[in-house]
Design an enzyme around this catalytic site. Structure first.
Site, mmCIF file in Angstrom:
data_model
loop_
_atom_site.group_PDB
_atom_site.id
_atom_site.type_symbol
_atom_site.label_atom_id
_atom_site.label_comp_id
_atom_site.label_asym_id
_atom_site.label_seq_id
_atom_site.Cartn_x
_atom_site.Cartn_y
_atom_site.Cartn_z
ATOM 1 C CE LYS A 82 -4.092 -2.205 2.258
ATOM 2 N NZ LYS A 82 -5.255 -2.016 3.387
ATOM 3 C CE1 TYR A 140 -9.397 -3.346 -0.012
ATOM 4 C CE2 TYR A 140 -8.470 -1.363 -1.278
ATOM 5 C CZ TYR A 140 -8.216 -2.520 -0.363
ATOM 6 O OH TYR A 140 -6.953 -2.896 0.057
ATOM 7 C CG ASN A 158 -3.725 -2.188 6.815
ATOM 8 O OD1 ASN A 158 -3.683 -1.996 5.415
ATOM 9 N ND2 ASN A 158 -4.917 -2.903 7.192
ATOM 10 C CG HIS A 200 -5.244 -6.452 -0.607
ATOM 11 N ND1 HIS A 200 -6.580 -6.173 -0.058
ATOM 12 C CD2 HIS A 200 -5.440 -7.002 -1.468
ATOM 13 C CE1 HIS A 200 -7.436 -7.097 -0.450
ATOM 14 N NE2 HIS A 200 -6.494 -7.812 -1.447
ATOM 15 C CD GLU A 247 -8.309 -9.480 -3.919
ATOM 16 O OE1 GLU A 247 -7.148 -9.733 -3.672
ATOM 17 O OE2 GLU A 247 -9.113 -9.266 -3.132
HETATM 18 P P1 GDP Z 1 -7.605 -7.189 5.277
HETATM 19 O O1 GDP Z 1 -8.274 -8.215 4.429
HETATM 20 O O2 GDP Z 1 -6.900 -7.585 6.637
HETATM 21 O O3 GDP Z 1 -6.790 -6.112 4.483
HETATM 22 O O4 GDP Z 1 -8.882 -6.445 5.978
HETATM 23 P P2 GDP Z 1 -10.268 -6.275 5.205
HETATM 24 O O5 GDP Z 1 -10.723 -6.886 3.891
HETATM 25 O O6 GDP Z 1 -11.439 -6.388 6.492
HETATM 26 O O7 GDP Z 1 -10.324 -4.655 5.106
HETATM 27 C C1 GDP Z 1 -9.806 -3.976 3.984
HETATM 28 C C2 GDP Z 1 -9.236 -2.812 4.408
HETATM 29 O O8 GDP Z 1 -9.968 -1.837 4.864
HETATM 30 C C3 GDP Z 1 -8.049 -3.162 5.607
HETATM 31 O O9 GDP Z 1 -6.926 -3.526 5.212
HETATM 32 C C4 GDP Z 1 -8.166 -1.957 6.107
HETATM 33 O O10 GDP Z 1 -7.094 -0.846 5.664
HETATM 34 C C5 GDP Z 1 -9.533 -1.171 5.864
HETATM 35 N N1 GDP Z 1 -10.094 -1.422 7.353
HETATM 36 C C6 GDP Z 1 -10.808 -2.486 7.597
HETATM 37 N N2 GDP Z 1 -11.516 -2.435 8.805
HETATM 38 C C7 GDP Z 1 -11.284 -1.242 9.232
HETATM 39 C C8 GDP Z 1 -12.010 -0.378 10.143
HETATM 40 O O11 GDP Z 1 -12.509 -0.854 10.943
HETATM 41 N N3 GDP Z 1 -11.547 0.935 10.107
HETATM 42 C C9 GDP Z 1 -10.895 1.272 9.103
HETATM 43 N N4 GDP Z 1 -10.373 2.868 9.293
HETATM 44 N N5 GDP Z 1 -10.288 0.679 8.172
HETATM 45 C C10 GDP Z 1 -10.423 -0.385 8.175
#
Ligand code: GDP
Length: 137
Positions: free
Chosen positions: A9, A49, A112, A115, A126
């Protein structure tokens, strides 16, 4: 051989730790089938997304993902999807296990670092979002 998609990222690209992160994949036995650096458009990020479009953080997520270039990589190997998820660590870096990419390189749940596809089915979609089949070898 299983394939999965990784994105380094904008926060990690800006920190200049692309090589360190790619090394972790290779050290874990995953192979880089293809990689490229791209600047996502808003439409790209919204489409990628789309599954999160109803979530309260969607706008922040899209804005962050277009804040700078990203590195998109197809990783290949045995159990590539699960292996990459293990290397990444928990979504929130504060909860990520020591030694994971997010524990070592990420600042916050928004920024973070990486991805990774979360299922083999999503990985296929993807990968096709970013690459033509002839680019993956
Ligand atoms: P990943 O698969 O671990 O990347 O997590 P997810 O697919 O659940 O979410 C996609 C991305 O959205 C995450 O990597 C975070 O950057 C963001 N994200 C997920 N949950 C949250 C949240 O509760 N708050 C915020 N601000 N960002 C989130």
């Amino acid at each position: 051989m299983e394939q999965t998609l990784s994105i380094i990222k904008p926060d990690a690209v800006a920190k200049n730790v692309v090589g360190k992160i790619l090394s972790r994949f290779e050290e874990a036995g995953l192979r880089i089938a293809v990689t490229k650096k791209i600047q996502l458009s808003q439409a790209d990020a919204e489409a990628f997304y789309a599954v999160h479009s109803e979530r309260p953080f969607f706008g922040d997520l899209v804005e962050f993902m277009i804040s700078g270039p990203v590195i998109v990589t197809v990783l290949e190997g045995e159990d590539a999807m699960a292996k990459n998820r293990d290397l990444m660590g928990a979504t929130n870096p504060k909860e990520a296990a020591a030694g994971t990419i997010r524990a070592d390189f990420a600042e916050s749940i928004d920024a973070n670092a990486v991805h990774g596809s979360d299922s083999v089915e999503n990985a296929t979609d993807e990968i096709n979002f970013f690459f033509a089949q002839r680019e993956i070898c």
